[in-house]
Design a protein around this motif. Structure first.
Motif, PDB file in Angstrom:
ATOM      1  N   MET A   1       7.894 -12.851  -3.970  1.00  0.00           N
ATOM      2  CA  MET A   1       6.577 -12.240  -3.946  1.00  0.00           C
ATOM      3  C   MET A   1       5.563 -13.275  -4.422  1.00  0.00           C
ATOM      4  SD  MET A   1       5.434  -8.619  -5.659  1.00  0.00           S
ATOM      5  CE  MET A   1       6.617  -7.715  -4.687  1.00  0.00           C
ATOM      6  N   PRO A   2       4.442 -13.412  -3.693  1.00  0.00           N
ATOM      7  CA  PRO A   2       3.454 -14.415  -4.076  1.00  0.00           C
ATOM      8  C   PRO A   2       2.827 -14.114  -5.437  1.00  0.00           C
ATOM      9  CG  PRO A   2       2.689 -13.099  -2.200  1.00  0.00           C
ATOM     10  CD  PRO A   2       4.074 -12.657  -2.520  1.00  0.00           C
ATOM     11  N   ASP A   3       2.244 -15.150  -6.035  1.00  0.00           N
ATOM     12  CA  ASP A   3       1.594 -15.034  -7.338  1.00  0.00           C
ATOM     13  C   ASP A   3       0.419 -14.063  -7.233  1.00  0.00           C
ATOM     14  OD1 ASP A   3       0.385 -15.327  -9.788  1.00  0.00           O
ATOM     15  OD2 ASP A   3       0.136 -17.492  -9.644  1.00  0.00           O
ATOM     16  N   LEU A   4       0.504 -12.968  -7.945  1.00  0.00           N
ATOM     17  CA  LEU A   4      -0.539 -11.948  -7.901  1.00  0.00           C
ATOM     18  C   LEU A   4      -1.888 -12.472  -8.356  1.00  0.00           C
ATOM     19  CD1 LEU A   4       1.336  -8.813  -9.282  1.00  0.00           C
ATOM     20  CD2 LEU A   4       0.419  -9.103  -6.981  1.00  0.00           C
ATOM     21  N   SER A   5      -1.893 -13.367  -9.329  1.00  0.00           N
ATOM     22  CA  SER A   5      -3.172 -13.841  -9.873  1.00  0.00           C
ATOM     23  C   SER A   5      -3.957 -14.679  -8.867  1.00  0.00           C
ATOM     24  CB  SER A   5      -2.959 -14.631 -11.160  1.00  0.00           C
ATOM     25  OG  SER A   5      -2.302 -15.846 -10.896  1.00  0.00           O
ATOM     26  N   LYS A   6      -3.302 -15.125  -7.799  1.00  0.00           N
ATOM     27  CA  LYS A   6      -3.981 -15.927  -6.771  1.00  0.00           C
ATOM     28  C   LYS A   6      -4.417 -15.068  -5.591  1.00  0.00           C
ATOM     29  CE  LYS A   6      -2.971 -19.694  -9.020  1.00  0.00           C
ATOM     30  NZ  LYS A   6      -3.483 -19.578 -10.347  1.00  0.00           N
ATOM     31  N   ALA A   7      -3.979 -13.823  -5.544  1.00  0.00           N
ATOM     32  CA  ALA A   7      -4.332 -12.927  -4.440  1.00  0.00           C
ATOM     33  C   ALA A   7      -5.729 -12.360  -4.642  1.00  0.00           C
ATOM     34  CB  ALA A   7      -3.307 -11.797  -4.356  1.00  0.00           C
ATOM     35  N   HIS A   8      -6.274 -11.819  -3.580  1.00  0.00           N
ATOM     36  CA  HIS A   8      -7.590 -11.175  -3.638  1.00  0.00           C
ATOM     37  C   HIS A   8      -7.437  -9.700  -3.316  1.00  0.00           C
ATOM     38  CE1 HIS A   8      -9.983 -14.787  -4.154  1.00  0.00           C
ATOM     39  NE2 HIS A   8      -9.132 -15.370  -3.340  1.00  0.00           N
ATOM     40  N   CYS A   9      -8.312  -8.910  -3.879  1.00  0.00           N
ATOM     41  CA  CYS A   9      -8.301  -7.477  -3.615  1.00  0.00           C
ATOM     42  C   CYS A   9      -8.771  -7.223  -2.189  1.00  0.00           C
ATOM     43  CB  CYS A   9      -9.219  -6.741  -4.589  1.00  0.00           C
ATOM     44  SG  CYS A   9      -8.624  -6.751  -6.282  1.00  0.00           S
ATOM     45  N   GLU A  10      -8.183  -6.197  -1.598  1.00  0.00           N
ATOM     46  CA  GLU A  10      -8.625  -5.778  -0.278  1.00  0.00           C
ATOM     47  C   GLU A  10      -9.498  -4.539  -0.452  1.00  0.00           C
ATOM     48  OE1 GLU A  10      -5.146  -2.961   1.399  1.00  0.00           O
ATOM     49  OE2 GLU A  10      -4.555  -5.060   1.161  1.00  0.00           O
ATOM     50  N   ALA A  11     -10.399  -4.346   0.492  1.00  0.00           N
ATOM     51  CA  ALA A  11     -11.246  -3.150   0.435  1.00  0.00           C
ATOM     52  C   ALA A  11     -10.348  -1.924   0.493  1.00  0.00           C
ATOM     53  CB  ALA A  11     -12.225  -3.154   1.594  1.00  0.00           C
ATOM     54  N   CYS A  12     -10.611  -0.985  -0.369  1.00  0.00           N
ATOM     55  CA  CYS A  12      -9.745   0.183  -0.482  1.00  0.00           C
ATOM     56  C   CYS A  12     -10.488   1.427  -0.002  1.00  0.00           C
ATOM     57  CB  CYS A  12      -9.320   0.346  -1.947  1.00  0.00           C
ATOM     58  SG  CYS A  12      -7.925   1.441  -2.154  1.00  0.00           S
ATOM     59  N   ARG A  13      -9.815   2.184   0.859  1.00  0.00           N
ATOM     60  CA  ARG A  13     -10.373   3.431   1.378  1.00  0.00           C
ATOM     61  C   ARG A  13      -9.686   4.613   0.703  1.00  0.00           C
ATOM     62  NH1 ARG A  13      -8.009   0.818   5.220  1.00  0.00           N
ATOM     63  NH2 ARG A  13      -6.693   2.603   5.697  1.00  0.00           N
ATOM     64  N   ALA A  14     -10.267   5.771   0.826  1.00  0.00           N
ATOM     65  CA  ALA A  14      -9.700   6.980   0.215  1.00  0.00           C
ATOM     66  C   ALA A  14      -8.319   7.303   0.775  1.00  0.00           C
ATOM     67  CB  ALA A  14     -10.646   8.157   0.410  1.00  0.00           C
ATOM     68  N   ASP A  15      -8.013   6.831   1.988  1.00  0.00           N
ATOM     69  CA  ASP A  15      -6.703   7.107   2.579  1.00  0.00           C
ATOM     70  C   ASP A  15      -5.730   5.928   2.412  1.00  0.00           C
ATOM     71  OD1 ASP A  15      -7.945   5.378   4.368  1.00  0.00           O
ATOM     72  OD2 ASP A  15      -7.290   6.474   6.151  1.00  0.00           O
ATOM     73  N   ALA A  16      -6.088   4.946   1.590  1.00  0.00           N
ATOM     74  CA  ALA A  16      -5.202   3.801   1.349  1.00  0.00           C
ATOM     75  C   ALA A  16      -3.940   4.289   0.641  1.00  0.00           C
ATOM     76  CB  ALA A  16      -5.905   2.750   0.508  1.00  0.00           C
ATOM     77  N   PRO A  17      -2.806   3.680   0.945  1.00  0.00           N
ATOM     78  CA  PRO A  17      -1.562   4.131   0.310  1.00  0.00           C
ATOM     79  C   PRO A  17      -1.459   3.680  -1.146  1.00  0.00           C
ATOM     80  CG  PRO A  17      -1.143   2.229   1.697  1.00  0.00           C
ATOM     81  CD  PRO A  17      -2.592   2.595   1.893  1.00  0.00           C
ATOM     82  N   ARG A  18      -0.913   4.549  -1.954  1.00  0.00           N
ATOM     83  CA  ARG A  18      -0.564   4.170  -3.325  1.00  0.00           C
ATOM     84  C   ARG A  18       0.704   3.324  -3.253  1.00  0.00           C
ATOM     85  NH1 ARG A  18      -0.923  10.205  -5.865  1.00  0.00           N
ATOM     86  NH2 ARG A  18      -3.147  10.494  -5.512  1.00  0.00           N
ATOM     87  N   VAL A  19       0.959   2.544  -4.307  1.00  0.00           N
ATOM     88  CA  VAL A  19       2.204   1.785  -4.336  1.00  0.00           C
ATOM     89  C   VAL A  19       3.376   2.761  -4.397  1.00  0.00           C
ATOM     90  CG1 VAL A  19       1.213  -0.281  -5.383  1.00  0.00           C
ATOM     91  CG2 VAL A  19       2.168   1.471  -6.851  1.00  0.00           C
ATOM     92  N   THR A  20       4.452   2.397  -3.732  1.00  0.00           N
ATOM     93  CA  THR A  20       5.663   3.220  -3.772  1.00  0.00           C
ATOM     94  C   THR A  20       6.417   2.936  -5.064  1.00  0.00           C
ATOM     95  OG1 THR A  20       7.053   1.537  -2.732  1.00  0.00           O
ATOM     96  CG2 THR A  20       5.865   3.060  -1.248  1.00  0.00           C
ATOM     97  N   ASP A  21       7.413   3.744  -5.369  1.00  0.00           N
ATOM     98  CA  ASP A  21       8.224   3.506  -6.566  1.00  0.00           C
ATOM     99  C   ASP A  21       8.918   2.151  -6.505  1.00  0.00           C
ATOM    100  OD1 ASP A  21       7.493   5.937  -7.645  1.00  0.00           O
ATOM    101  OD2 ASP A  21       9.299   6.985  -6.981  1.00  0.00           O
ATOM    102  N   ILE A  22       9.376   1.752  -5.317  1.00  0.00           N
ATOM    103  CA  ILE A  22      10.034   0.449  -5.163  1.00  0.00           C
ATOM    104  C   ILE A  22       9.028  -0.674  -5.393  1.00  0.00           C
ATOM    105  CG2 ILE A  22      11.142  -1.100  -3.487  1.00  0.00           C
ATOM    106  CD1 ILE A  22      12.467   1.467  -2.317  1.00  0.00           C
ATOM    107  N   GLU A  23       7.842  -0.552  -4.803  1.00  0.00           N
ATOM    108  CA  GLU A  23       6.800  -1.561  -5.012  1.00  0.00           C
ATOM    109  C   GLU A  23       6.387  -1.614  -6.478  1.00  0.00           C
ATOM    110  OE1 GLU A  23       4.380  -1.444  -0.772  1.00  0.00           O
ATOM    111  OE2 GLU A  23       4.054   0.181  -2.228  1.00  0.00           O
ATOM    112  N   LEU A  24       6.283  -0.456  -7.108  1.00  0.00           N
ATOM    113  CA  LEU A  24       5.901  -0.389  -8.515  1.00  0.00           C
ATOM    114  C   LEU A  24       6.861  -1.200  -9.372  1.00  0.00           C
ATOM    115  CD1 LEU A  24       4.158   0.817 -10.805  1.00  0.00           C
ATOM    116  CD2 LEU A  24       5.689   2.791 -10.774  1.00  0.00           C
TER     117      LEU A  24
END
Length: 122
Positions: free
Chosen positions: A1-24
Motif C-alpha cells: 500500500m502506498p505511503d498515505l502521507s504522500k497521497a491527496h484527498c479526493e473530492a468526497c460525495r454523499a454517496d462515496a463509500p465508507r472504508v470496509t472492515d478489511i480496508e480499515l
C-alpha cells in the motif's frame, strides 16, 4: 500500500463509500497509534498528542488546521494545556473514508516535525 502521507484527498460525495472492515484493518496498520471511536454510530479516527505546554499545543493545532485547509478536509481539534486531540471522519458519509487516513498520516508527519511532542496517549 502506498505511503498515505504522500497521497491527496479526493473530492468526497454523499454517496462515496465508507472504508470496509478489511480496508480499515489495512489502513490502521499504517497508523498504529490511532484508534477508531464509534460516536452515535459514526466511526471516527482519533489520536491524542502531548506537548510541554499550551503554546506548543496551540501551534500544533494551527499547523493541523493549515494542512486540513490545503486539502479541504477538516478534523475536530480539541486543544488543551499540553495536549491536542485530533479526530478525523467524513461528515458527508457519516463515517470513515480513505481521506481520513490520508489526513491522519499527514498529521503524523507533522507531529514528527513538531517541537515539544513528548509522547502519545493511548
Amino acid at each position: 500500500m502506498p505511503d498515505l502521507s504522500k497521497a491527496h484527498c479526493e473530492a468526497c460525495r454523499a454517496d462515496a463509500p465508507r472504508v470496509t472492515d478489511i480496508e480499515l484493518g489495512a489502513l490502521l496498520q499504517q497508523l498504529p497509534d490511532w484508534g477508531v471511536q464509534d460516536r452515535n454510530g459514526v466511526m471516527q479516527l482519533e489520536k491524542q498528542y502531548r506537548f510541554d505546554d499550551f503554546q506548543q499545543a496551540l501551534a500544533f493545532t494551527q499547523a493541523v488546521g493549515e494542512i486540513a485547509e490545503a486539502e479541504g478536509h477538516h478534523p475536530a481539534l480539541l486543544t488543551e494545556w499540553g495536549k491536542v486531540t485530533v479526530t478525523w471522519w467524513t461528515h458527508k458519509i457519516g463515517g470513515l473514508h480513505r481521506n481520513d487516513f490520508i489526513m491522519a498520516a499527514r498529521t503524523e508527519e507533522l507531529a514528527r516535525h513538531s517541537a515539544g511532542l513528548r509522547d502519545v496517549l493511548a
